[in-house]
Design a protein around this motif. Structure first.
Motif, PDB file in Angstrom:
ATOM      1  N   ASN A 103      -3.808  -2.698  -7.077  1.00  0.00           N
ATOM      2  CA  ASN A 103      -3.048  -3.018  -5.865  1.00  0.00           C
ATOM      3  C   ASN A 103      -3.958  -2.892  -4.654  1.00  0.00           C
ATOM      4  O   ASN A 103      -4.501  -1.814  -4.394  1.00  0.00           O
ATOM      5  CB  ASN A 103      -1.851  -2.066  -5.700  1.00  0.00           C
ATOM      6  N   HIS A 104      -4.100  -3.986  -3.920  1.00  0.00           N
ATOM      7  CA  HIS A 104      -4.950  -3.991  -2.729  1.00  0.00           C
ATOM      8  C   HIS A 104      -4.386  -4.952  -1.693  1.00  0.00           C
ATOM      9  O   HIS A 104      -3.785  -5.967  -2.047  1.00  0.00           O
ATOM     10  CB  HIS A 104      -6.382  -4.420  -3.067  1.00  0.00           C
ATOM     11  N   ILE A 105      -4.636  -4.639  -0.444  1.00  0.00           N
ATOM     12  CA  ILE A 105      -4.362  -5.566   0.646  1.00  0.00           C
ATOM     13  C   ILE A 105      -5.697  -6.200   1.012  1.00  0.00           C
ATOM     14  O   ILE A 105      -6.692  -5.505   1.217  1.00  0.00           O
ATOM     15  CB  ILE A 105      -3.729  -4.849   1.852  1.00  0.00           C
ATOM     16  N   GLN A 128      -1.806  -9.818  -0.451  1.00  0.00           N
ATOM     17  CA  GLN A 128      -1.815  -8.649  -1.320  1.00  0.00           C
ATOM     18  C   GLN A 128      -2.172  -9.058  -2.745  1.00  0.00           C
ATOM     19  O   GLN A 128      -1.718 -10.090  -3.243  1.00  0.00           O
ATOM     20  CB  GLN A 128      -0.449  -7.971  -1.295  1.00  0.00           C
TER      21      GLN A 128
END
Length: 163
Positions: A82-84, A53
């Protein structure tokens, strides 16, 4: 800036902290160059039990004009990043994840995209901004003018009906 994420993806509890300045001073938005200073990006890329993440914040000053009264504005803004991150997806239409090709991430490109997508569509000096008088051009937040608003001739019959 390209980040190599091999070690983060390979190790179960690995993390990478990253801080940088990003130059957006040449980005034109509606005829203005609102980024006078660099964007400060602070982020962490963390592998937690196989889920990688990216969590961060982009801080910057945004220079603009009020969309109602046209006064100059400088707003301090913070945009969450925010990123996966994944190396592959089973479904090509899945937009929840950022696919990392060759274990390389262009953090600058991703941050610029997030900032531009999350900017408000309208900037106001105040939520209650009264704007500019369409007749005399005075800022209605500063003075109250005595201009008579003209009635749209198409609505004249409705006015007579209401009286």
């Amino acid at each position: 800036m390209i980040l190599d994420l091999r070690s983060v993806f390979a190790n179960g509890d690995e993390s990478l902290t990253y801080n940088t300045l990003i130059d957006l001073t040449e980005i034109d938005i509606r005829g203005f160059y609102p980024f006078k200073k660099f964007v400060n990006l602070a982020c962490e890329i963390k592998n937690h039990s196989g889920i990688v993440q990216l969590i961060g914040l982009a801080d910057f000053e945004y220079h603009s004009q009020c969309d109602r009264c046209a006064i100059e504005l400088i707003k301090q803004m913070t945009i969450p990043i925010n990123h996966i991150l994944v190396t592959e997806v089973n479904n090509n239409e899945n937009e929840e994840f950022i696919v990392i090709k060759d274990m390389q991430l262009d953090i600058t490109e991703l941050t610029i995209s997030d900032i531009l997508l999350l900017l408000p569509s309208k900037f106001l000096c105040d939520d209650d901004c009264k704007g500019i008088c369409e007749i005399c051009g005075n800022n209605l937040n500063e003075i109250q003018c005595n201009c008579k608003k003209s009635i749209d001739p198409r609505l004249e019959a409705l006015k007579k009906f209401l009286n």
